[in-house]
Design a protein around this motif. Structure first.
Motif, PDB file in Angstrom:
ATOM      1  N   VAL A   1       0.890  -1.158   0.000  1.00 46.55           N
ATOM      2  CA  VAL A   1       0.000   0.000   0.000  1.00 46.55           C
ATOM      3  C   VAL A   1       0.930   1.211   0.000  1.00 46.55           C
ATOM      4  O   VAL A   1       1.696   1.422   0.949  1.00 46.55           O
ATOM      5  CB  VAL A   1      -0.916   0.009   1.236  1.00 46.55           C
ATOM      6  N   SER A   2       0.909   1.945  -1.094  1.00 45.52           N
ATOM      7  CA  SER A   2       1.841   3.064  -1.278  1.00 45.52           C
ATOM      8  C   SER A   2       1.078   4.363  -1.051  1.00 45.52           C
ATOM      9  O   SER A   2       0.101   4.650  -1.739  1.00 45.52           O
ATOM     10  CB  SER A   2       2.409   2.995  -2.693  1.00 45.52           C
ATOM     11  N   MET A   3       1.540   5.150  -0.082  1.00 46.61           N
ATOM     12  CA  MET A   3       0.759   6.323   0.341  1.00 46.61           C
ATOM     13  C   MET A   3       1.503   7.640   0.161  1.00 46.61           C
ATOM     14  O   MET A   3       2.721   7.710   0.346  1.00 46.61           O
ATOM     15  CB  MET A   3       0.408   6.188   1.830  1.00 46.61           C
ATOM     16  N   ASN A   4       0.746   8.656  -0.175  1.00 47.46           N
ATOM     17  CA  ASN A   4       1.184  10.031  -0.026  1.00 47.46           C
ATOM     18  C   ASN A   4       0.425  10.608   1.164  1.00 47.46           C
ATOM     19  O   ASN A   4      -0.802  10.679   1.138  1.00 47.46           O
ATOM     20  CB  ASN A   4       0.891  10.849  -1.288  1.00 47.46           C
ATOM     21  N   MET A   5       1.168  10.982   2.178  1.00 43.82           N
ATOM     22  CA  MET A   5       0.525  11.497   3.388  1.00 43.82           C
ATOM     23  C   MET A   5       0.709  13.009   3.413  1.00 43.82           C
ATOM     24  O   MET A   5       1.834  13.501   3.546  1.00 43.82           O
ATOM     25  CB  MET A   5       1.126  10.811   4.612  1.00 43.82           C
ATOM     26  N   PHE A   6      -0.401  13.728   3.299  1.00 44.06           N
ATOM     27  CA  PHE A   6      -0.328  15.177   3.129  1.00 44.06           C
ATOM     28  C   PHE A   6      -0.336  15.947   4.442  1.00 44.06           C
ATOM     29  O   PHE A   6      -0.116  17.155   4.451  1.00 44.06           O
ATOM     30  CB  PHE A   6      -1.467  15.666   2.221  1.00 44.06           C
ATOM     31  N   ASP A   7      -0.605  15.265   5.524  1.00 43.99           N
ATOM     32  CA  ASP A   7      -0.570  15.946   6.816  1.00 43.99           C
ATOM     33  C   ASP A   7      -0.277  14.939   7.926  1.00 43.99           C
ATOM     34  O   ASP A   7      -1.184  14.325   8.486  1.00 43.99           O
ATOM     35  CB  ASP A   7      -1.884  16.691   7.078  1.00 43.99           C
TER      36      ASP A   7
END
Lengths: 301, 301
Positions: A231-237
């Protein structure tokens, strides 16, 4: 000397021609008060991401030198790649790193935007904290139609640049300048299976638009080198949604498939706080002052 | 400039007379290349602990200036307190902090020891990595009998100083100088009960001498301000035994009593690595390079 430090993540629209990439990146090397932490060309995207930190004034100058070089060497009439973009020096996002507020960064982003137009004659769109309208807070609105589409509508009030005439630069397009509170953190959680469907199902649970965490975007990916999926994530906060929370959610959801989490990985750079706030939760740490971290006292020494 | 940094935790034998404490600590203030992180006088111990970081050369000089001042102002013939000690400037332990090896610190500790004797004429015992015999690796052996007892036996080969004649200084005693691989981390885990016996039982399970972790010393304490008890630990090697491992063990053992862990706290300073290696375990982080932490790139900028 001031101990204010900024983090910048500029992106320019060349990811293939090595001599162009090096010429642009060279503008950020050996600059007193600035450190080039890394740069990541992507040939398919035809784009290079840069991680840069530094004191405000020298960083500003380095970003302008880089912009001038991107504009000189990249012709948007010929550029193409998989990543959406509107200009040669596509984006200049900056973030507070140490002893500086988001508001101060917003002001510095204004100065950068004005200087880009004054020195390079390339129009500027402001995004993030500097957005002139709520729609422009997001890159996706500004980039609608990309370079090719935007140049047709840049004369309309809805799509005109924030600085400059109602038209893009004939070869360099435009630059998007922004300040933000926190940079994106790229975080992958790797599952003990090669079943991509499981990773995709969990990614859907995790990401905001389908009911998951508002600040997270996630996809399922095959990690072919290890015959596993992630599971590849971009975490914006990472303040609103810390790393540990996505990690534990994915672990729980994977268990429903009888699958375990085998590892996680941080891609690229990460602010110390994105680590510390997760450990704080795991250890139920109370009253932990960040200046208790010895190394934090070294900065500026 | 070199980016080598050292952490020092000197202890001097005054914890009551404010003017003496300030005069000693003043030697560490406003020194270029050195930062006084904190100092902690304890009236019962009649002793002050200092947390100091800096570049090797200015740090060495600051430690010598401090030692000269302790020796000038503290008379061991009159000093008394609850903490074992053999001299006015009782200990000078140093540790690698950044881009320096334990071996380099060992050499610097040798230089400090020699300079203390040359400049102050106070004899020196070497401990830790600098110990001349295995017994002297530990402070407890060197300190046996304390100042009063040691001065009677300092002429014997077994107890004589490593530098200096077979006698203590008539008012300042001796100084123990050492380099070590890692500093002590003080860590408390707080339980949701006021039953001190439970904290004591768990402390016994955790600490080395009674079958627990070799590198950990632990006691049960009442936290009267919150009407709860804590397992209070000195962790002597957060690499061999990371924080998370003691935290989880205490949580498990407390559950046997139907008690939960309500919080934990780090007392004083802690190296970044002592936090990161625990988070790494919780998140099963792989291939995490410490230079990915943005702030680590700021040092020396």
């Amino acid at each position: 000397m001031s101990d204010k430090f900024i983090h910048a993540v500029p992106n320019f629209s060349e990811g293939k021609r090595e001599e162009v990439i090096e010429a642009v990146v060279d503008q950020l090397r050996d600059v007193e008060g600035v450190k080039l932490v890394g740069y990541f060309p992507d040939a398919d995207f035809n784009r290079t991401v840069i991680e840069l930190i530094g004191r405000p004034e020298p960083l500003k100058k380095a970003l302008l030198d880089m912009t001038a070089k991107s504009i000189e060497l990249i012709d948007m009439e010929e550029q193409s790649g998989d990543h959406p973009r509107i200009g040669a020096q596509d984006t200049i996002p900056i973030f507070p790193l140490k002893d500086i507020t988001t508001e101060e960064c917003r002001e510095i982003a204004e100065e950068i935007g004005q200087a880009v137009y004054d020195q390079c004659e390339v129009p500027v769109y402001f995004s993030g904290e500097n957005a002139r309208t709520p729609e422009r807070e997001k890159l996706s609105f500004i980039r609608k139609g990309q370079y090719e589409g935007l140049k047709e509508v840049a004369h309309t009030p809805e799509r005109a640049p924030d600085i400059g005439p109602g038209a893009l630069h004939p070869s360099a397009g435009a630059v998007i300048v922004s300040a933000g509170e926190r940079p994106l953190v790229a975080y992958n959680v790797i599952l003990g299976t090669d079943d991509l469907e499981i990773a995709k199902s969990i990614a859907k649970i995790v990401r905001g638009p389908s009911g998951g965490f508002t600040t997270v975007r996630a996809v399922g990916l095959k990690f072919s080198e290890r015959n596993q999926v992630a599971v590849s994530m971009n975490m914006f906060d990472y303040d609103l949604t810390p790393l540990y929370r996505t990690f534990e959610l994915i672990k729980n959801e994977a268990a429903r498939y009888g699958v375990s989490v085998v590892a996680s990985e941080l891609v690229g750079v990460v602010p110390q706080e994105a680590l510390v706030n997760s450990l704080e939760k795991y250890l139920q740490l109370e009253d932990f002052d960040r200046s208790q971290i010895l190394e934090n006292n070294l900065i500026g020494l």
